[in-house]
Design an enzyme around this catalytic site. Structure first.
Site, short mmCIF file in Angstrom:
data_model
loop_
_atom_site.label_atom_id
_atom_site.label_comp_id
_atom_site.label_asym_id
_atom_site.label_seq_id
_atom_site.Cartn_x
_atom_site.Cartn_y
_atom_site.Cartn_z
N THR A 1 0.83 -1.20 0.00
CA THR A 1 0.00 0.00 0.00
C THR A 1 0.86 1.25 0.00
O THR A 1 0.57 2.23 -0.70
CB THR A 1 -0.95 0.01 1.22
OG1 THR A 1 -1.73 -1.20 1.21
CG2 THR A 1 -1.88 1.20 1.18
N ASP A 2 1.93 1.24 0.78
CA ASP A 2 2.87 2.36 0.76
C ASP A 2 3.48 2.53 -0.63
O ASP A 2 3.62 3.64 -1.15
CB ASP A 2 4.00 2.14 1.77
CG ASP A 2 3.61 2.50 3.19
OD1 ASP A 2 2.65 3.27 3.35
OD2 ASP A 2 4.26 2.02 4.12
N LEU A 3 3.87 1.42 -1.24
CA LEU A 3 4.53 1.47 -2.53
C LEU A 3 3.59 1.98 -3.62
O LEU A 3 3.97 2.82 -4.45
CB LEU A 3 5.09 0.10 -2.90
CG LEU A 3 6.17 -0.44 -1.96
CD1 LEU A 3 6.55 -1.86 -2.35
CD2 LEU A 3 7.40 0.46 -1.96
N GLY B 1 3.11 5.64 -3.18
CA GLY B 1 4.26 6.37 -3.70
C GLY B 1 4.22 6.48 -5.21
O GLY B 1 4.53 7.53 -5.79
#
Length: 393
Positions: free
Chosen positions: A217-219, A222
């Protein structure tokens, strides 16, 4: 301002900046070993980015911008730096030339902060905030991942920054967005995976929910943010105006539910849960055990299913009434998958790779990460070169 733009210890000292400013370090990058003319050809060459993010989603976004040629100035806590500097082991070792002892940077930090220059600033001191304001005035892009409203008291919110730099593209990354009932919640990848459906559809069919192996989810957040910034840069070239970009982990997580979310919207029914390596709508399409590991086979249509049957030595399955069409195979999923695995388990993974080579059938071994990084296809060469340049100097 040139001293700040270069962000080296010597230049900061010679510029006599106040004590709230402390250099954390400068990462070596590919840009140091190519010519200036080569750097100038990168698409974001000449774009300056003020990186006020930490951990993963924001740093991953700004790392992409740096990879594309942008000058990225990362703002960190003056004593501990980015949180992920302490997220180890493992740690990269110092080079002999550095003369430093002990563990170097954490592998986690290095994974999201190449092609950046780092400076430590204390927001609690007016002098540190003044340096921050001067940097913001001279940047094209600002990326931050603080809770909504948290930067207003420092005059670093979008309304304040846009008054001194109307052209700035200001990207805010949060867990739940700038508005809404959950906007003041802190957001972390694993919590968003749980709350926004991804964890529920991840894991073995008969097992509990599981998180994805990386902070996906972070990736994806980003990636969405870097893509939005580049679109905003194009937009600014047309309109001459900057803008505020609001990106949240929750929005990006729901967006990446893709066909699973579409299925729920169209059918009006809940998702069908976890499938492990299998596919809810295609059979065969999963990992099968071999005598020494696992191989994933994808019979995505009737033609490919036929190829698989031929290569497994079971051409009679092609006309078997239980398996003729994909709908039949989905209905008789368990029976067909058991039949396939009885055959795949008789040979090694490499033997099956050799048998399936050139068939046109999608297939792949299920490799661990080390094997992946040593893969003969060489697709990992580019990031591995970056890791070599990321050694502490």
């Amino acid at each position: 301002m040139m001293a700040l733009r270069l962000v080296t210890r010597q230049q900061l000292r010679s510029a006599s900046f106040p004590t709230p400013c402390m250099v954390v370090g400068q990462r070596r990058c590919l840009a140091e070993v190519v010519s200036g003319s080569e750097i100038a050809t990168l698409p974001l060459s000449g774009v300056r980015v003020l990186d006020m993010t930490r951990v993963l989603a924001g740093p991953y976004c700004t790392q992409i911008l740096g990879d594309l040629g942008a000058e990225v100035i990362k703002i960190e806590h003056p004593t501990r730096g980015d949180d992920t500097r302490a997220w180890g082991p493992p740690y990269a070792t110092y080079t002999q030339e550095s003369g430093k002892q002990g563990p170097g940077e954490s592998a986690y930090f290095l994974a999201a902060n190449r092609n950046k220059k780092s400076i430590g600033l204390s927001f609690q001191d007016p002098a540190g905030v003044d340096i921050l304001h001067r940097l913001a005035k001279d940047c094209d892009v600002l990326v931050e991942n603080y809770l909504p409203g948290a930067l207003k008291k420092y005059g670093m919110d979008y309304d304040s920054v846009s008054k001194v730099n109307p052209n700035i593209i200001y990207a805010s990354i949060t867990g739940y967005g700038q508005t809404g009932p959950y906007s003041n919640r802190a957001g972390y990848d694993v919590m968003v995976e749980a709350e926004m459906g991804l964890m529920h559809i991840t894991g073995h069919r008969d097992g509990p929910p599981a998180k994805v192996g990386v902070a996906v989810t972070d990736l994806t957040t980003g990636l969405y943010t870097s893509n939005s910034i580049m679109a905003a840069l194009i937009g600014r070239g047309k309109s001459g105006k900057g803008q505020h970009i609001d990106v949240s982990l929750t929005d990006c997580q729901v967006a990446t539910l893709a066909n699973i979310a579409s299925s729920c919207l169209i059918s009006g029914k809940p998702d069908t849960g976890r499938w492990g390596t299998a596919h809810p709508s295609i059979v065969p399409y999963k990992g099968f055990k071999t005598s020494d590991g696992d191989i994933l086979i994808g019979g995505g249509n009737d033609r490919l299913y036929g190829i698989m049957c031929e290569r497994l030595g079971k051409p009679e399955w092609i006309t078997d009434s239980r398996f003729v069409k994909n709908a039949d195979r989905v209905k008789n999923r368990v029976e067909l998958e058991d039949l396939i695995e009885k055959i795949t388990s008789t040979k090694t993974t490499q033997e099956w790779l050799d048998i399936l080579e050139g068939s046109g059938l999608p297939y792949a071994p299920i490799n661990d990460v080390k094997t992946t990084l040593e893969h003969e296809h060489g697709t990992t060469l580019y990031p591995l070169l970056f890791l070599l340049f990321l050694r502490e100097v």
